[in-house]
Design an enzyme around this catalytic site. Structure first.
Site, PDB file in Angstrom:
ATOM      1  N   SER A   3       4.823   2.585   7.924  1.00 54.50           N
ATOM      2  CA  SER A   3       4.478   1.420   7.115  1.00 54.50           C
ATOM      3  C   SER A   3       5.656   0.995   6.246  1.00 54.50           C
ATOM      4  CB  SER A   3       3.275   1.724   6.230  1.00 54.50           C
ATOM      5  OG  SER A   3       2.112   1.897   6.987  1.00 54.50           O
TER       6      SER A   3
ATOM      7  N   HIS B 186       0.814  -1.218   0.000  1.00 56.46           N
ATOM      8  CA  HIS B 186       0.000   0.000   0.000  1.00 56.46           C
ATOM      9  C   HIS B 186       0.849   1.270   0.000  1.00 56.46           C
ATOM     10  CE1 HIS B 186       0.469  -0.278   4.503  1.00 56.46           C
ATOM     11  NE2 HIS B 186       0.538   1.045   4.375  1.00 56.46           N
TER      12      HIS B 186
ATOM     13  N   ASP C 271       0.142  -7.745   1.428  1.00 59.11           N
ATOM     14  CA  ASP C 271       0.513  -6.319   1.498  1.00 59.11           C
ATOM     15  C   ASP C 271       2.022  -6.145   1.544  1.00 59.11           C
ATOM     16  OD1 ASP C 271       0.116  -3.602   1.486  1.00 59.11           O
ATOM     17  OD2 ASP C 271      -0.140  -3.447   3.651  1.00 59.11           O
TER      18      ASP C 271
END
Length: 387
Positions: A232, A127, A157
């Site tokens: 992230s 993402h 992911d």
């Protein structure tokens, strides 16, 4: 009598003079040991201690210094279409004023990544780089590189990037598989809110977190180390600076850290990375079934066994359909592995290589039966949500 005192005074004067000379020139001859003299072992130990700053016993500076050079900042940008004023959707308005030219705009994003190879391979979250037109990677020393996507796996992911560098790159070390335990101290490293490289500390709160609705395949490490937007794709490391997870998501009602963060285990990330580097994609097995848990109420109403997974649907022309499976069957084993509930079916099927023949044990109307299925390759997430 007077002569004796004179002799005594001269002797004392000479003695004091000799003592003064000795204490001045050879003080060690008259030194006295102190009552609290340090033992020889202590003196030897202190003599061997190298000079330098004394580190606290509970400091994690060594772990941070080992991992920091391998954590990178990722900056992405993509072109988006600028919104048009609603009046220009009216044909009458456009007839008199014409339609304005649309000026393209660019949106930017930020995240983190982990250098996992000296050849320039970087692990990050899908993402972080999804739909990006350009990706720029900034190293810990400030050097910047244009990165290209090697491959992505939206179902976990994860994504792999690569940069080309003429200088040596610092790669992180992976922790041993299954070495993480609940209660272990961990450090989260990333670029939260774009403020710069940041290290936060916490513990492993839980292992094997799933059914969170974040990814298709979930097996998260939960930690209370502060993870915020921008973290992230960053590193979760142990107290030796070795990679134990890739920071992925947080549970938050405000957008900030509430002490519940999730990371993909390093073992899973490494397996996905190796497949992407070798094949450009991740290959998983698929048989085309939808399953659901057998609740006590469902088992009583339909007279089903307590263990297994109820097949609720079958995809047309799938391996399950060709193998004779039907909706209403209870899957109790696949390729020799027991199926106790619906939760483990997805991982069990995905672990089988496409093209392999696998035996499926089912219960149909109270009778145990076997079917032979030829495992197919799992379609992309947009094509099928079945196992």
């Amino acid at each position: 009598m007077q002569r004796l005192w004179l002799i005594f005074a001269q002797t004392a004067t000479i003695a004091l003079g000799v003592l003064f000379v000795i204490t001045t020139l050879k003080p060690e001859w008259v030194s006295r040991p102190t009552l609290f003299e340090a033992p020889p072992a202590a003196l030897e130990s202190s003599a061997q201690t190298p000079p330098g700053p004394v580190r606290a016993a509970d400091s994690y500076a060594n772990a941070a210094q080992a991992a920091l050079p391998a954590v990178v900042h990722i900056f992405t940008s993509k072109e988006i279409e600028a919104p048009r004023h609603p009046l220009f959707n009216d044909p009458f308005f456009r007839h008199f004023f014409g339609a304005p030219e649309r000026t393209p705009q660019r949106s930017s994003g930020l995240g983190s990544g982990v250098m996992v190879s000296g050849e320039g391979y970087i692990l990050t979250n899908n993402h972080v780089i999804e739909a990006a037109d350009t990706i720029e990677v900034a190293l810990n020393d400030g050097q910047k590189y244009r990165a290209r996507i090697v491959g992505r796996d939206p179902e976990t992911d994860l994504a792999v990037l690569r940069i080309d560098s003429k200088t040596a790159l610092h790669a992180i070390s992976f922790a041993a598989a299954d070495s993480v335990r609940v209660g272990d101290v961990v450090l989260a490293i990333g670029n939260p809110f774009g403020v710069g490289q940041t290290v936060t500390m916490g513990i492993v709160s839980a292992l094997g977190r799933s059914d969170l609705g974040i990814n298709t395949f979930e097996n998260f490490i939960q930690t209370d180390a502060a993870i915020n937007p921008g973290n992230s794709g960053g590193a979760l490391v142990d107290t030796r600076g070795q990679l134990v997870g890739i920071n992925t998501a947080i549970y938050s009602r405000s957008g900030g850290s509430l002490g519940i963060g999730f990371a993909i285990p390093a073992g899973t990330a490494r397996s996905i990375m190796e497949q992407i580097i070798k094949n450009g994609q991740v290959t998983r097995g698929w048989i085309g079934i939808q399953v659901q848990e057998i609740t006590p109420e469902l088992a009583q109403a339909l007279q089903l066994p307590q263990k297994g997974a109820l097949i609720a649907g079958i995809a047309r022309n799938s391996p399950a359909a060709k193998g004779g499976l039907q909706a209403g069957d209870v899957l109790i084993a696949l390729d020799g592995k027991a199926i106790n509930n619906a939760h483990g079916v997805l991982e069990t099927v995905a672990s089988l290589p496409p093209g392999q023949l696998a035996k499926a044990a089912i219960i149909r109307k109270g009778k145990t039966m076997e079917a032979v299925l030829q495992i197919a390759q799992r379609p992309l997430p947009t094509q099928s949500a079945q196992d």
